[in-house]
Design an enzyme around this catalytic site. Structure first.
Site, PDB file in Angstrom:
ATOM      1  N   TYR A  54       0.835  -1.204   0.000  1.00  0.00           N
ATOM      2  CA  TYR A  54       0.000   0.000   0.000  1.00  0.00           C
ATOM      3  C   TYR A  54       0.870   1.256   0.000  1.00  0.00           C
ATOM      4  O   TYR A  54       1.887   1.339   0.691  1.00  0.00           O
ATOM      5  CB  TYR A  54      -0.940   0.025   1.206  1.00  0.00           C
ATOM      6  CG  TYR A  54      -2.063  -0.988   1.148  1.00  0.00           C
ATOM      7  CD1 TYR A  54      -2.290  -1.751   0.004  1.00  0.00           C
ATOM      8  CD2 TYR A  54      -2.901  -1.194   2.235  1.00  0.00           C
ATOM      9  CE1 TYR A  54      -3.311  -2.682  -0.049  1.00  0.00           C
ATOM     10  CE2 TYR A  54      -3.927  -2.123   2.193  1.00  0.00           C
ATOM     11  CZ  TYR A  54      -4.121  -2.870   1.049  1.00  0.00           C
ATOM     12  OH  TYR A  54      -5.136  -3.794   1.019  1.00  0.00           O
ATOM     13  N   SER A 212     -13.839  -4.379  -0.137  1.00  0.00           N
ATOM     14  CA  SER A 212     -14.777  -3.735  -1.062  1.00  0.00           C
ATOM     15  C   SER A 212     -16.220  -4.023  -0.663  1.00  0.00           C
ATOM     16  O   SER A 212     -17.034  -4.434  -1.490  1.00  0.00           O
ATOM     17  CB  SER A 212     -14.518  -4.199  -2.505  1.00  0.00           C
ATOM     18  OG  SER A 212     -15.184  -3.358  -3.428  1.00  0.00           O
ATOM     19  N   PRO A 213     -16.578  -3.794   0.608  1.00  0.00           N
ATOM     20  CA  PRO A 213     -17.927  -4.121   1.078  1.00  0.00           C
ATOM     21  C   PRO A 213     -19.018  -3.239   0.476  1.00  0.00           C
ATOM     22  O   PRO A 213     -20.193  -3.585   0.544  1.00  0.00           O
ATOM     23  CB  PRO A 213     -17.832  -3.921   2.590  1.00  0.00           C
ATOM     24  CG  PRO A 213     -16.765  -2.895   2.759  1.00  0.00           C
ATOM     25  CD  PRO A 213     -15.751  -3.209   1.683  1.00  0.00           C
ATOM     26  N   GLY A 217     -17.967   1.422  -3.897  1.00  0.00           N
ATOM     27  CA  GLY A 217     -18.635   2.675  -3.544  1.00  0.00           C
ATOM     28  C   GLY A 217     -20.057   2.783  -4.034  1.00  0.00           C
ATOM     29  O   GLY A 217     -20.852   3.548  -3.479  1.00  0.00           O
ATOM     30  N   LEU A 219     -22.648   0.893  -3.796  1.00  0.00           N
ATOM     31  CA  LEU A 219     -23.710   0.522  -2.855  1.00  0.00           C
ATOM     32  C   LEU A 219     -23.986   1.628  -1.849  1.00  0.00           C
ATOM     33  O   LEU A 219     -24.988   1.582  -1.140  1.00  0.00           O
ATOM     34  CB  LEU A 219     -23.338  -0.772  -2.118  1.00  0.00           C
ATOM     35  CG  LEU A 219     -23.410  -2.053  -2.946  1.00  0.00           C
ATOM     36  CD1 LEU A 219     -22.716  -3.194  -2.208  1.00  0.00           C
ATOM     37  CD2 LEU A 219     -24.853  -2.415  -3.256  1.00  0.00           C
TER      38      LEU A 219
END
Length: 321
Positions: A54, A212-213, A217, A219
């Site tokens: 990252y 990525s729940p 973005g 949702l």
């Protein structure tokens, strides 16, 4: 108030939301990153996720460095935090500066410890499955790190169900604890893991940590204000699943909840899920996500959600009798 649960079959207590740090450095300044991490602890979020890659400058581990300087401020920051990082990605241009050879696992762990300014990693995750290294090699490397006190728990990310099975059967033969968590792409828009990965996690006692729940973005609501609808992945998703998303937004309006909070809450209703990863760029986004822990759906609402976003049955029943 934050809720806590055990990480998979372990006795380790972690918050039901996991703070994702991928934006720290590339999109969020170091002072703002420090403020977000401080606020996370104030909210009771004790579970932070990062990775050696990252920051996206090869070999530098920029995000880990930011977290390390935050830890170095003291004040119990390190002691309060369950830090999860990852190994696999390219950390250099030479042949053994990536993937899951025993050599790279050892070197990558030492480098992450230096950047994080800590002497141990709570959860050391394999960022992706690596088919060239036998499990005997991988587990021997992990065993040494555990014996040295540099790693406490082992986790996986982006594994198939049968990879989890092979990993933990090999660990069992070595009388080693093996994998305790799996970090998978899981959301209302991406439920494929329900066929194979979720059953494997439940059977072997792995806690799932969805990444990525919010489906990148989308949702979280109509993103016209951020310009996402007219570009890239968000545009493609709207073109393919716009009807579903519009029904989702309407349902959230009907129940009086923000779409992002409701999407996270749905994941928290899944027995396999330990904590979805939230990746706030700003303090306001972090503060807003806390509502997800408080939302409780009744059976009727869960049924309506499944009607909008049909899930997967466990294999083989999904595609056979």
């Amino acid at each position: 108030m934050m809720e806590y649960t055990n990480l998979g079959r372990t006795g380790l207590k972690v918050s039901r939301l996991c703070l994702g740090t991928m934006n720290f450095g590339p999109k969020t300044t170091e002072p703002d990153s420090f403020a977000i991490m401080d606020r996370a602890l104030e909210h009771g979020i004790n579970f932070f996720d990062t990775a050696d890659v990252y920051g996206w400058k090869k070999g530098e581990g920029i995000t880990e460095q930011i977290i390390g300087r935050w830890f170095a401020q003291g004040g119990g920051r390190r002691e309060k935090t369950v830090i999860a990082t990852k190994v696999y990605g390219d950390m250099g241009d030479w042949p053994n500066e990536a993937r899951l050879s025993a050599l790279h696992i050892r070197r990558a762990c030492e480098a992450s410890l230096r950047r994080l300014q800590t002497d141990y990693i709570d959860l050391y995750q394999m960022h992706h499955v690596f088919r060239d290294s036998p499990w005997e090699e991988i587990w021997q490397a992990y065993e040494i790190l555990v014996q040295q006190g540099k790693v406490i728990y082992a986790g996986s990310s982006n594994f198939a169900g049968w990879h989890i099975t092979k990993a933990n059967e090999a660990a069992k033969q070595r009388h080693f604890m093996g994998l305790v968590s799996e970090q998978s792409k899981y959301s209302l828009l991406e439920r494929t893991v329900e066929m194979e990965v979720v059953p494997a996690c439940l059977d072997y006692g792995l806690g799932m940590i969805p990444w990525s729940p919010l489906g990148g973005g989308v949702l979280g609501g109509r993103p016209e204000a951020e310009g996402r609808r007219t570009e890239g992945w968000a545009k493609d998703t709207y073109e393919k699943k716009g009807d579903q998303l519009d029904k989702w937004y309407a349902l959230c309006a009907e129940i009086g909840e923000q779409p992002a909070d409701a999407a996270l809450a749905w994941l928290l209703h899944q027995p396999v899920v330990t904590a979805p990863i939230i990746g706030p760029r700003t303090m306001a986004q972090l503060d807003g996500s806390l509502r997800a822990v408080e939302i409780k759906f009744d059976a009727d609402t869960l049924k309506k959600i499944d009607e909008i976003f049909p899930g997967f049955k466990t294999s083989p029943e999904h595609y056979a009798w």
